[in-house]
Design a protein around this motif. Structure first.
Motif, short mmCIF file in Angstrom:
data_model
loop_
_atom_site.label_atom_id
_atom_site.label_comp_id
_atom_site.label_asym_id
_atom_site.label_seq_id
_atom_site.Cartn_x
_atom_site.Cartn_y
_atom_site.Cartn_z
N ASP A 34 47.31 23.98 -1.20
CA ASP A 34 47.14 22.89 -1.77
C ASP A 34 46.39 22.62 -2.54
O ASP A 34 46.71 21.53 -3.57
CB ASP A 34 46.97 21.93 -0.11
N LYS A 35 44.73 22.79 -2.34
CA LYS A 35 44.16 22.27 -3.26
C LYS A 35 43.58 23.45 -4.37
O LYS A 35 43.60 23.32 -5.18
CB LYS A 35 42.23 22.07 -2.38
N GLU A 36 44.75 24.92 -4.01
CA GLU A 36 44.67 25.95 -4.92
C GLU A 36 43.22 25.90 -5.74
O GLU A 36 42.91 25.81 -7.44
CB GLU A 36 45.25 25.30 -6.59
N LEU A 37 41.99 25.99 -4.71
CA LEU A 37 40.84 26.62 -5.14
C LEU A 37 40.61 28.17 -5.30
O LEU A 37 41.00 28.54 -4.24
CB LEU A 37 39.86 26.32 -3.71
N LYS A 38 39.46 28.48 -5.42
CA LYS A 38 39.68 29.65 -5.77
C LYS A 38 38.98 30.12 -4.85
O LYS A 38 38.18 29.74 -4.28
CB LYS A 38 38.57 30.32 -7.47
N PRO A 39 38.77 31.68 -4.23
CA PRO A 39 38.74 32.08 -2.73
C PRO A 39 37.49 31.98 -3.07
O PRO A 39 36.86 31.83 -2.11
CB PRO A 39 38.94 34.09 -3.54
N MET A 40 36.38 32.87 -4.31
CA MET A 40 35.02 32.44 -3.62
C MET A 40 34.41 31.10 -3.42
O MET A 40 33.81 30.75 -3.15
CB MET A 40 34.32 32.39 -6.04
N THR A 41 34.79 29.66 -4.07
CA THR A 41 35.02 28.42 -3.82
C THR A 41 35.26 28.51 -2.38
O THR A 41 35.13 27.64 -1.48
CB THR A 41 35.58 27.08 -4.34
N VAL A 42 36.24 28.67 -2.21
CA VAL A 42 37.16 28.82 -0.43
C VAL A 42 35.82 29.44 0.37
O VAL A 42 35.63 28.68 1.07
CB VAL A 42 38.28 29.14 -0.29
N ASN A 43 35.46 30.27 0.31
CA ASN A 43 34.63 31.16 0.92
C ASN A 43 33.13 30.40 0.83
O ASN A 43 32.39 30.94 2.19
CB ASN A 43 34.59 33.21 0.19
N ILE A 44 33.12 29.87 0.29
CA ILE A 44 31.58 28.75 0.68
C ILE A 44 31.62 28.04 1.67
O ILE A 44 30.78 28.16 2.17
CB ILE A 44 30.83 28.45 -0.79
N ARG A 45 32.80 27.22 2.16
CA ARG A 45 33.04 26.26 1.99
C ARG A 45 33.40 26.98 3.53
O ARG A 45 32.45 26.26 5.32
CB ARG A 45 34.15 25.98 1.49
N ILE A 46 33.87 27.80 3.74
CA ILE A 46 34.09 28.93 5.31
C ILE A 46 32.77 28.89 5.53
O ILE A 46 33.02 28.75 7.22
CB ILE A 46 34.99 30.24 4.96
N ARG A 47 31.87 29.78 4.70
CA ARG A 47 30.87 30.11 4.92
C ARG A 47 29.67 29.15 6.34
O ARG A 47 29.68 29.31 7.19
CB ARG A 47 29.83 31.08 4.43
N LYS A 48 30.24 27.86 5.07
CA LYS A 48 29.13 26.86 6.27
C LYS A 48 29.66 26.57 6.83
O LYS A 48 28.63 26.32 8.14
CB LYS A 48 29.33 25.83 4.90
N MET A 49 30.95 26.06 7.08
CA MET A 49 31.78 25.93 8.27
C MET A 49 31.97 26.82 9.64
O MET A 49 31.86 26.07 10.51
CB MET A 49 32.80 25.40 7.84
N LYS A 67 37.62 33.42 9.17
CA LYS A 67 36.85 34.94 8.10
C LYS A 67 37.38 34.08 6.91
O LYS A 67 37.57 33.85 6.09
CB LYS A 67 36.76 36.19 8.94
N PRO A 68 35.49 34.22 5.45
CA PRO A 68 35.75 34.91 4.25
C PRO A 68 37.40 35.26 4.36
O PRO A 68 37.52 36.51 4.37
CB PRO A 68 35.22 34.95 3.86
N VAL A 69 38.49 35.06 3.06
CA VAL A 69 38.94 36.02 2.36
C VAL A 69 38.87 36.35 1.06
O VAL A 69 37.69 36.35 1.13
CB VAL A 69 39.83 34.19 1.39
N LYS A 70 39.85 37.79 1.27
CA LYS A 70 39.55 38.63 0.16
C LYS A 70 40.16 38.48 -0.55
O LYS A 70 41.00 36.94 -1.41
CB LYS A 70 40.62 39.41 0.34
#
Length: 209
Positions: free
Chosen positions: A86-101, A123-126
């Motif tokens: 939906d937001k079309e964020l890059k995996p690296m950005t998604v992983n930063i948010r995932i790790r914090k939460m 877990k973080p995405v590939k």
């Protein structure tokens, strides 16, 4: 003397179970407890701020505050899909948010606020591997040769490049330099670390003519 027998209804007084107290916690309340804990780790203000920012992203997705009883793995998996598609964020950005939460929900499970170890499957995405190649010595020489250090801007550019090469300091840390961070007599630079507890780190350097 007549013995007094006190009766308690379930959920009142000493009969109130710990589980009941935990069930009443909302996501916001658990996060505040988490942040109280994180602040005891002497994290940098910027790191503390990032936790709040990433929690706000999660709340925007969930919509309403939730209780510890109805938080599920599907909520967090849905959050990943929302960020990617939906937001079309890059995996690296998604992983930063995932790790914090993920650190937050791991804390909730460890403290007994939630019953399911959601963090184990959240877990973080590939992400694509970083294929960026670093400059070779020849590349650095070419870069320096095209800079006119007779000009103030050119001299400034060369100083920045030399400091980056000699200290391996991050660009964000270099930009944040203050006059008080540089000791020309001692020959070192004092960094204010942002990802570790805020004690000064000394990076040696050799001043160039």
């Amino acid at each position: 003397m007549q013995k007094v027998i006190r009766k308690y209804k379930r959920g009142q007084g000493y009969g109130k179970s710990t589980k009941k107290v935990l069930d009443e916690l909302t996501l916001n309340e658990m996060f505040e407890k988490f942040m109280t804990f994180k602040k005891t780790e002497a994290l940098a203000p910027r790191t503390i701020s990032e936790y709040y920012i990433h929690f706000d992203y999660l709340k925007d997705f969930l919509g309403d505050d939730m209780t510890s009883e109805n938080i599920t793995l599907e909520d967090f998996r849905g959050y990943i899909g929302y960020m990617l598609h939906d937001k079309e964020l890059k995996p690296m950005t998604v992983n930063i948010r995932i790790r914090k939460m993920r650190a937050f929900i791991r804390f909730c499970f460890t403290e007994g606020y939630i019953d399911t170890p959601i963090h184990k499957n959240f877990k973080p995405v590939k992400a694509p591997e970083d294929t960026l190649e670093s400059f070779t010595p020849a590349d650095v020489k070419k870069l320096l040769n095209v800079i006119d250090d007779e000009l103030y801007t050119g001299f400034s550019d060369k100083v920045i490049i030399f400091v980056l090469l000699d200290t391996l300091v991050r660009i964000s840390e270099l930009v944040a330099f203050k006059r008080s961070n540089v000791d020309l007599k001692g020959g070192f630079i004092q960094l204010e670390l942002t990802s570790l507890p805020p004690f000064p780190a000394l990076v040696g350097f050799v001043p160039r003519a």
